[in-house]
Design an enzyme around this catalytic site. Structure first.
Site, PDB file in Angstrom:
ATOM      1  N   SER A  68    -114.341 -25.903  42.562  1.00 16.70           N
ATOM      2  CA  SER A  68    -113.944 -27.114  43.287  1.00 16.70           C
ATOM      3  C   SER A  68    -112.645 -27.629  42.675  1.00 16.70           C
ATOM      4  O   SER A  68    -111.666 -26.896  42.652  1.00 16.70           O
ATOM      5  CB  SER A  68    -115.053 -28.170  43.247  1.00 16.70           C
ATOM      6  OG  SER A  68    -114.712 -29.290  44.033  1.00 16.70           O
ATOM      7  N   THR A  69    -112.626 -28.845  42.130  1.00 23.15           N
ATOM      8  CA  THR A  69    -111.401 -29.431  41.599  1.00 23.15           C
ATOM      9  C   THR A  69    -110.776 -28.529  40.538  1.00 23.15           C
ATOM     10  O   THR A  69    -111.418 -28.159  39.569  1.00 23.15           O
ATOM     11  CB  THR A  69    -111.697 -30.802  40.966  1.00 23.15           C
ATOM     12  OG1 THR A  69    -112.567 -31.535  41.824  1.00 23.15           O
ATOM     13  CG2 THR A  69    -110.414 -31.568  40.727  1.00 23.15           C
TER      14      THR A  69
ATOM     15  N   MET B 283    -115.618 -30.688  40.151  1.00 29.67           N
ATOM     16  CA  MET B 283    -116.284 -31.978  40.046  1.00 29.67           C
ATOM     17  C   MET B 283    -117.667 -31.892  40.671  1.00 29.67           C
ATOM     18  O   MET B 283    -117.844 -31.243  41.706  1.00 29.67           O
ATOM     19  CB  MET B 283    -115.433 -33.017  40.775  1.00 29.67           C
ATOM     20  CG  MET B 283    -115.984 -34.412  40.843  1.00 29.67           C
ATOM     21  SD  MET B 283    -114.749 -35.531  41.595  1.00 29.67           S
ATOM     22  CE  MET B 283    -114.591 -34.838  43.232  1.00 29.67           C
TER      23      MET B 283
ATOM     24  N   HIS C  95    -114.135 -25.597  47.559  1.00 25.44           N
ATOM     25  CA  HIS C  95    -114.218 -26.795  48.389  1.00 25.44           C
ATOM     26  C   HIS C  95    -112.840 -27.123  48.966  1.00 25.44           C
ATOM     27  O   HIS C  95    -111.965 -27.629  48.265  1.00 25.44           O
ATOM     28  CB  HIS C  95    -114.725 -27.982  47.567  1.00 25.44           C
ATOM     29  CG  HIS C  95    -116.097 -27.783  47.027  1.00 25.44           C
ATOM     30  ND1 HIS C  95    -116.573 -28.486  45.933  1.00 25.44           N
ATOM     31  CD2 HIS C  95    -117.114 -26.969  47.410  1.00 25.44           C
ATOM     32  CE1 HIS C  95    -117.827 -28.113  45.678  1.00 25.44           C
ATOM     33  NE2 HIS C  95    -118.165 -27.184  46.563  1.00 25.44           N
TER      34      HIS C  95
ATOM     35  N   ASP D  17    -122.330 -28.809  42.453  1.00 32.75           N
ATOM     36  CA  ASP D  17    -122.527 -27.715  43.406  1.00 32.75           C
ATOM     37  C   ASP D  17    -122.347 -26.367  42.709  1.00 32.75           C
ATOM     38  O   ASP D  17    -121.382 -26.165  41.975  1.00 32.75           O
ATOM     39  CB  ASP D  17    -121.522 -27.836  44.558  1.00 32.75           C
ATOM     40  CG  ASP D  17    -121.727 -26.775  45.627  1.00 32.75           C
ATOM     41  OD1 ASP D  17    -122.887 -26.372  45.850  1.00 32.75           O
ATOM     42  OD2 ASP D  17    -120.731 -26.360  46.241  1.00 32.75           O
TER      43      ASP D  17
END
Length: 348
Positions: free
Chosen positions: A162-163, A281, A188, A284
């Site tokens: 993600s991030t 972040m 994401h 998940d």
């Protein structure tokens, strides 16, 4: 201490919306709102913000140029405010390469519905950026795997992030040789951005990178990226593995969800798969990685030091879902070493 935030956008209305979102969060403190790069430069020097929200498309000096100069002179966590277009996606990916932590789409003007959700997301992204480690351009480095000593169609690699993940994923798969096992990726990102991201990865990698369409047979030398707003799953089809796309609800707060992809690998590939959870972040992917680990997969988590945001891998490590915890620069070789050992009939 509250997180000091500077909003930079040439639109007065967008500045007002973002400023109000920041001011409604008790953990955040709005220190200024700049209409262009020149005013932003003065405000950065005066207020030393902890996080900047930055518009990409601005007059005089655009957001990318401002970001490039600022990251050299005064590195500061930045969340890009992007347009959901192909041009916006390309510029956003370039911003992430230059060191921006994250991005979010511009708010839809005149659409009250969904504004509360938008505000919650941007507040969360600003808070994560404040505690992030600033990314650095990927260093050019060699790999000992010019090709794999073992090849086979039954081995799979699953990567979730993600991030900070766009650069981390790039770092890992740029070092995969042309005959690397089939790789599936969930990052994401919104629709449209994944199309541009897949093309960018494909231009940089020895392997072929495609945005998943659904129904593909997984082949060595290919990586398949989950499209924005679709879950990617792997299923067994006789002796082959195939991709399916799922348009169901968000899982673990995301769509695509890393948990969904990892769960499918656990169910259908088990010990034939390697799971990799990179910077991000939230949580998940942690449960899915644990599921893979339980079903016999070798699993890797990026370590805290090299993660832009140590959220998803941290949760996985706490759940004892990781076979190995590695710095980013060691993950690609560790994956390939593992697969070569498995292909030779040994277990690590």
């Amino acid at each position: 201490m509250p997180i000091k935030v500077l909003v930079v956008d040439d639109s007065a209305l967008i500045r007002q919306i973002l400023s109000e979102i920041v001011m409604q969060a008790p953990e955040l403190l709005l220190v200024g709102a700049a209409p262009d790069a020149y005013v932003a430069k003065r405000m950065v020097q005066e207020f030393r913000p902890d996080v900047i929200t930055l518009d990409i498309e601005m007059p005089k000096v655009d957001g990318l140029r401002f970001l490039e100069v600022m990251m050299k002179a005064m590195p500061t966590p930045v969340v890009m405010i992007s347009t959901l277009t192909e041009r916006g996606a390309d510029a956003t990916l370039r911003a992430l390469e230059l060191g921006a932590v994250d991005f979010i789409a511009k708010p839809k003007l005149g659409v009250a519905q969904g504004m509360a959700e938008y505000a919650a997301i941007i507040i969360e992204k600003i808070k994560a950026a404040a505690h992030s480690k600033l990314g650095h351009p990927t260093e050019t480095r060699g790999t000992k795997h010019a090709s794999m000593r073992y090849t086979g169609t039954e081995k799979l690699i699953g990567i979730g992030a993600s991030t900070g993940g766009t650069e981390a994923i790039k770092d890992v798969i740029m070092h995969f040789p042309r005959n690397a096992p089939a790789t599936v990726i969930s990052q994401h990102m919104p629709p449209g951005f994944t199309t541009t991201y897949a093309k960018r990865l494909d231009s940089l990698c020895e392997i072929t990178v495609r945005e998943a369409k659904g129904g593909e047979r997984l082949l060595p030398g290919f990586a398949y990226l989950a499209p924005g707003n679709k879950h990617l799953k792997v299923e067994r089809s006789g002796a082959d593995y195939r991709l399916t796309l799922d348009d169901g609800p968000k899982v673990s707060g995301h769509k695509p969800s890393v948990d969904v992809m990892f769960d499918s690998l656990a169910e259908h590939a088990g010990g034939n798969a390697v799971g990799v959870l990179l910077t991000g972040m939230g949580r998940d992917g942690a449960k899915g990685l644990k599921n893979m680990h339980t079903k016999g997969s070798i699993t890797f988590c990026q370590d805290e030091k090299t993660s832009v945001v140590y959220g998803m891998p941290k949760v996985a490590v706490e759940m004892k879902a990781a076979s190995f915890i590695k710095p980013l620069e060691e993950i690609s070789d560790a994956i390939l070493d593992t697969l070569e050992a498995l292909g030779a009939g040994s277990r690590l």
